[in-house]
Design a protein around this motif. Structure first.
Motif, short mmCIF file in Angstrom:
data_model
loop_
_atom_site.label_atom_id
_atom_site.label_comp_id
_atom_site.label_asym_id
_atom_site.label_seq_id
_atom_site.Cartn_x
_atom_site.Cartn_y
_atom_site.Cartn_z
N LEU A 128 56.50 -18.98 16.25
CA LEU A 128 55.25 -18.87 15.61
C LEU A 128 55.02 -18.21 14.23
O LEU A 128 54.40 -18.67 13.45
CB LEU A 128 54.14 -18.09 16.68
CG LEU A 128 52.86 -17.33 16.17
CD1 LEU A 128 51.87 -18.56 15.97
CD2 LEU A 128 52.59 -16.24 17.01
N LEU A 129 55.85 -17.25 14.18
CA LEU A 129 55.81 -16.50 12.67
C LEU A 129 56.36 -17.27 11.67
O LEU A 129 56.22 -17.28 10.54
CB LEU A 129 56.68 -15.13 12.67
CG LEU A 129 56.05 -14.10 13.56
CD1 LEU A 129 56.84 -13.02 14.10
CD2 LEU A 129 54.65 -13.52 13.13
N ILE A 130 57.68 -18.30 11.99
CA ILE A 130 57.99 -19.19 11.14
C ILE A 130 57.10 -20.23 10.59
O ILE A 130 57.02 -20.50 9.49
CB ILE A 130 59.36 -19.81 11.70
CG1 ILE A 130 60.47 -18.91 11.91
CG2 ILE A 130 59.77 -20.78 10.49
CD1 ILE A 130 60.69 -17.76 10.89
N GLU A 131 56.33 -20.80 11.49
CA GLU A 131 55.07 -21.57 11.39
C GLU A 131 54.16 -21.09 10.58
O GLU A 131 53.70 -21.70 9.42
CB GLU A 131 54.65 -22.26 12.67
CG GLU A 131 53.45 -23.21 12.37
CD GLU A 131 53.76 -24.62 11.75
OE1 GLU A 131 52.83 -25.29 11.23
OE2 GLU A 131 55.12 -24.56 11.66
N HIS A 132 53.78 -19.72 10.82
CA HIS A 132 52.84 -19.01 10.09
C HIS A 132 53.21 -18.79 8.75
O HIS A 132 52.37 -18.91 7.80
CB HIS A 132 52.71 -17.67 10.63
CG HIS A 132 51.70 -16.65 9.84
ND1 HIS A 132 52.22 -15.85 8.99
CD2 HIS A 132 50.45 -16.35 10.04
CE1 HIS A 132 51.16 -15.16 8.56
NE2 HIS A 132 50.04 -15.39 9.22
N ASN A 158 53.46 -10.71 8.17
CA ASN A 158 54.29 -11.39 8.84
C ASN A 158 55.73 -10.90 8.69
O ASN A 158 56.43 -10.67 9.70
CB ASN A 158 54.27 -12.70 8.14
CG ASN A 158 55.32 -13.74 8.66
OD1 ASN A 158 56.37 -13.40 8.40
ND2 ASN A 158 55.14 -14.90 9.17
N GLU A 159 55.99 -10.25 7.80
CA GLU A 159 57.43 -9.61 7.48
C GLU A 159 57.44 -8.30 8.74
O GLU A 159 58.50 -8.42 9.41
CB GLU A 159 57.71 -9.25 6.12
CG GLU A 159 57.79 -10.15 5.12
CD GLU A 159 58.06 -9.70 3.77
OE1 GLU A 159 58.41 -10.36 2.83
OE2 GLU A 159 57.54 -8.54 3.50
N ARG A 160 56.42 -7.83 8.73
CA ARG A 160 56.33 -6.51 9.54
C ARG A 160 56.75 -7.05 11.11
O ARG A 160 57.33 -6.57 11.94
CB ARG A 160 55.44 -5.63 9.55
CG ARG A 160 55.31 -4.52 10.38
CD ARG A 160 56.39 -3.43 9.93
NE ARG A 160 56.84 -2.27 10.79
CZ ARG A 160 57.86 -2.39 11.54
NH1 ARG A 160 58.87 -3.25 11.46
NH2 ARG A 160 58.11 -1.19 12.40
N LEU A 161 55.78 -7.89 11.37
CA LEU A 161 55.94 -8.30 12.81
C LEU A 161 57.31 -9.26 13.01
O LEU A 161 57.93 -9.34 14.19
CB LEU A 161 54.84 -9.50 13.22
CG LEU A 161 53.34 -8.76 13.18
CD1 LEU A 161 52.36 -9.98 13.36
CD2 LEU A 161 53.08 -7.73 14.06
N LEU A 162 57.63 -10.09 12.24
CA LEU A 162 59.00 -10.72 12.38
C LEU A 162 60.08 -9.62 12.35
O LEU A 162 60.84 -9.74 13.51
CB LEU A 162 59.21 -11.38 11.18
CG LEU A 162 60.49 -12.36 11.33
CD1 LEU A 162 60.66 -13.31 12.66
CD2 LEU A 162 60.68 -13.11 9.89
N VAL A 178 67.53 -15.59 12.66
CA VAL A 178 67.54 -15.34 11.26
C VAL A 178 66.18 -14.87 10.58
O VAL A 178 65.19 -15.57 10.74
CB VAL A 178 68.14 -16.74 10.57
CG1 VAL A 178 68.27 -16.78 9.18
CG2 VAL A 178 69.50 -17.18 10.97
N ASN A 179 66.53 -14.17 9.61
CA ASN A 179 65.19 -13.39 9.07
C ASN A 179 64.77 -14.65 7.91
O ASN A 179 65.63 -15.31 7.31
CB ASN A 179 65.51 -12.15 8.24
CG ASN A 179 64.34 -11.57 7.66
OD1 ASN A 179 63.12 -11.57 8.19
ND2 ASN A 179 64.47 -11.03 6.48
#
Length: 811
Positions: A128-132, A158-162, A178-179
């Protein structure tokens, strides 16, 4: 963005992010949020367009929707019932409503404790975060939302949630994903972090420092943290500085001034005894210094001293001496006192090594003796003490670990080339602050990583410290399936690209020390020859160097080698394609020979008369060249920048070839769009000089990109080639007539070909793909244009595949 910490006594407040009129949220999927609220998102590789109920909306409406979807709907998807949107609203003194994230960290702590997420749920959140991120980046590149802070806050969220999701992967013992960086740093794409860089420029940052941070930092959150620091060296005049250099860091022997200790109003120089230094150097040892109670320098032999400290300093700050082995008394007393405070056995005297005192300025032969042993002081020292004026103006006790790491990263010491080797060779590196010396590595290893998710301050600090780790603390590091030479070159290029040196010929000296080579190879040749000797020391390098876009050496036989490790060239451009830059230890490498770089790679060999035919018809490299191999496959070759300066000079009699990273092959799973390409490879355009012992000796000219064309273009070019072959015309006649006249010559044949329905359908599909008119006359003209080109090139458009085992020697 106020969940992110501010530095100690920051002069600035958090960025104001407006809280917009958000669309009501439900518990539905984030992915279908737009559709549920009547919005349509149309996106492709180049842009994103928003519609509501089929109509474009105003900038304000778009901004409110983007914040609702990419900020709050994302939070709802992750936090679920924990989210109360009202907690993220703050009324400002001026009556406006701002977005506030000071409750984000407590909510994340509770979320991680209550969630009970397993692998499937965590992998789903990661996806989800990558698509976001993908959608957010496309919007940042192509959409105007009226306020850059909206997308910056979305990126920071997004960075914080990831980071939190990745922490949970680690905590659960799962494979860590992978970040994914928000700052892509590609020349042809806008940077989401540019508004922060613009803000920093207004806050007095040196353009050189800004470019360094711009190059190194991939996270919006970290760049934002740096923007709230007081600009380092802000008391100096940076009005003449540029992205390429900081004038305050340049040293000119003619105008170089020695500095004094703060508070000293003038004191004499104190010199080291050159006779003692010479005696020790000629005995294959290292001279050390101590300052006696009578303010006298004593020179000691390393063999008689059990512990000592090596001083690492920035010459541009005035602690060097271009005229002799001497320093101001106040500086010597200061250094001696600092050395005594470092951990170690108690001694009456503080022994230290410092290049200003221990490396003779002259004679040259004695200086060379000292330079040949430059590794020894830093390797053998119990401690290396870093003296940097910026750090010495700061009290470490009031700095958070994040700020401490960030301030070290901003120091002048981190910008200079000589200091890199001094830190990298050392076992223990201490940075002197106003109140104490700090071992940054010890601070890093003491960070508390037990909390899940990691505290936001520690998350930022760890990210900053890891980059320092790659530079300062790298000694011997192994990466699975990567050869030592490839790893060494990669890490060294990463560390050097944002550093500078006052004397360009010193770069090779530092490189040889860093990479543990024999220093005498470069100290015994003229300074201008050092880099050439450095590269010729290698027996092999990764094949990727053939495709490097760094500036190249002028010496014959090593034109393939970068002329410098420094400069703001991306790692990808400096090292070349990633699939070739990290070979395994047993994988084939490129061999360094006296005549060029020898390597085995596939390619295409063009017709002997191609260059002559191009010249005959005034065909330039500004247009793609279409060639066909023996299997009937068509390729498009686009010529890019010269391989090296002056390398594009070749005459019309040379046979050309292109060396490729890999052989482009038809893809059975290629896009359903027939007018795309099936495979892509980068390459180097070369001219063939000779072939000896099955080795093709070539001269490189240009970087190129080669596409294996899709099915539709294959059919189109084959049709034009067939049309050209139906009319037998000598090249001399074609060369003498205009393009319009040649089109008339082939018109009848082209009309007959277009009578075939399949051909006409193909031409119409191509026209629509290219956004061109699809009426009959335009289609006929299009086919005739390509037919004339095919007729003029004739057999010269044929290319021969070169197998991947072919040995090339490139210069």
């Amino acid at each position: 963005m106020n969940h992110l910490p501010l530095p100690h006594e920051s002069l600035y407040h958090h960025l104001h992010v407006p809280y917009l009129d958000c669309i009501p949220h439900d518990n539905g999927s984030w992915y279908s949020y737009p559709q549920r609220n009547g919005w349509q998102v149309h996106r492709n590789k180049s842009k994103t367009v928003l519609f509501r109920d089929g109509e474009k909306r105003s900038i304000a409406e778009n901004a409110a929707f983007v914040q609702s979807w990419l900020y709050f709907a994302l939070l709802r998807e992750v936090l679920r019932d924990l989210l109360d949107v009202e907690q993220f609203r703050r009324k400002q003194p001026d009556g406006t409503i701002a977005l506030s994230t000071d409750r984000l960290e407590p909510l994340l702590a509770r979320w991680s404790f209550d969630g009970g997420y397993g692998k499937e749920e965590l992998d789903g959140l990661y996806k989800l975060l990558i698509e976001h991120r993908t959608i957010g980046l496309l919007m940042s590149m192509t959409m105007d939302l009226g306020d850059s802070s909206i997308l910056l806050s979305i990126a920071a969220l997004n960075e914080r949630l990831l980071a939190a999701v990745m922490d949970l992967h680690v905590h659960r013992g799962l494979e860590t994903p992978v970040n994914q960086a928000w700052r892509l740093r590609q020349n042809d794409l806008p940077d989401i972090g540019q508004p922060i860089l613009d803000l920093m420029q207004t806050r007095g940052w040196c353009p050189y420092d800004l470019r360094r941070l711009d190059t190194e930092i991939k996270e919006v959150s970290i760049l934002y943290y740096y923007s709230n620091l007081k600009a380092p060296r802000s008391s100096k005049d940076h009005s003449g500085c540029s992205k390429e250099r900081c004038l305050t860091m340049l040293t000119n022997p003619a105008t170089y001034k020695l500095s004094h200790r703060r508070g000293c109003h003038g004191c004499p120089l104190l010199s080291a005894n050159l006779t003692d230094i010479e005696r020790i150097l000629r005995n294959d040892s290292i001279p050390l210094i101590s300052l006696g109670t009578e303010t006298k320098i004593t020179v000691h032999d390393l063999t008689n001293v059990s512990e000592f400290v090596a001083i690492s300093h920035v010459w541009a700050e005035g602690s060097g001496n271009v005229d002799g082995n001497a320093l101001q008394i106040c500086l010597l007393e200061d250094i001696s006192e600092l050395v005594k405070k470092l951990p170690g056995d108690e001694h009456d005297q503080a022994y230290f090594w410092m290049d200003t005192l221990c490396v003779p300025v002259r004679p040259r032969e004695l200086q060379t003796l000292a330079l040949n042993r430059m590794r020894v002081p830093y390797e053998r020292a119990k401690h290396v003490l870093v003296l940097d004026s910026h750090l010495r103006s700061l009290n470490s006790k009031v700095l958070s670990t994040t700020e401490l790491f960030a301030q070290v990263s901003c120091s002048s010491w981190m910008r200079r080339l000589w200091t890199l080797q001094e830190g990298r060779l050392a076992e223990n590196v201490w940075f002197q602050f106003a109140n104490e010396a700090v071992n940054v590595k010890t601070v890093f290893t003491s960070l508390d990583r037990r909390r899940v998710p990691t505290r936001v301050d520690d998350w930022l600090g760890t990210s900053i410290a890891l980059d320092l780790c790659f530079q300062i603390w790298y000694r011997e590091r192994k990466v699975p399936n990567t050869s030592p030479v490839a790893l060494s070159l990669s890490l060294t290029s990463h560390s050097l690209r944002t550093r500078s040196v006052s004397v360009p010929t010193d770069e090779a000296l530092c490189l040889v020390n860093i990479m543990n080579m024999d220093l005498t190879r470069v100290t015994t040749v003229a300074p201008t020859k050092r880099m050439e000797v450095f590269w010729r020391t290698f027996e092999k390098v990764p094949k990727s160097f053939l495709f490097s876009k760094a500036s190249k050496m002028a010496a014959k036989g090593i034109h393939w080698a970068p002329s410098s490790f420094m400069g703001f060239v991306s790692e990808k451009e400096w090292l070349g394609p990633q699939n070739l830059s990290s070979p395994g230890e047993d994988d084939p490498h490129a061999i360094v020979t006296s005549t060029g770089l020898q390597l085995a790679l596939p390619g295409l060999r063009f017709h002997q008369d191609l260059t002559g035919r191009m010249k005959q018809f005034d065909f330039t490299w500004n247009f793609p060249l279409m060639v066909q191999d023996a299997d009937g496959l068509w390729y498009s070759m686009r010529v890019d920048e010269p391989w090296r300066q002056g390398s594009d000079n070749f005459n019309g009699s040379q046979q050309l070839a292109v060396i490729l990273t890999h052989e482009p092959k038809p893809d059975p799973h290629a896009s359903s769009n027939k007018f795309s390409f099936q495979d892509f490879a980068v390459g180097v355009l070369v001219s063939i000089d000779k072939t000896e012992d099955d080795i093709m000796h070539v001269i490189a000219h240009h970087h190129v990109a080669v596409d294996l064309l899709g099915e539709g273009f294959q059919e189109y070019l084959s049709t034009a080639s067939m049309c050209a072959s139906t009319v037998g015309v000598k090249q001399a006649i074609l060369a003498s007539e205009s393009h319009v006249a040649s089109k008339e010559r082939y018109a009848v044949a082209a009309r007959q070909i277009l009578e075939h329905k399949n051909t006409m359908d193909m031409m119409i599909e191509k026209a629509r793909h290219m956004s061109e008119p699809d009426d009959y006359e335009h289609l006929l003209s299009d086919l005739l244009d390509t037919t004339v080109v095919a007729a003029r090139f004739g057999d010269c458009s044929r290319a021969q595949k070169v197998a991947g085992y072919q040995q090339w020697c490139v210069d």
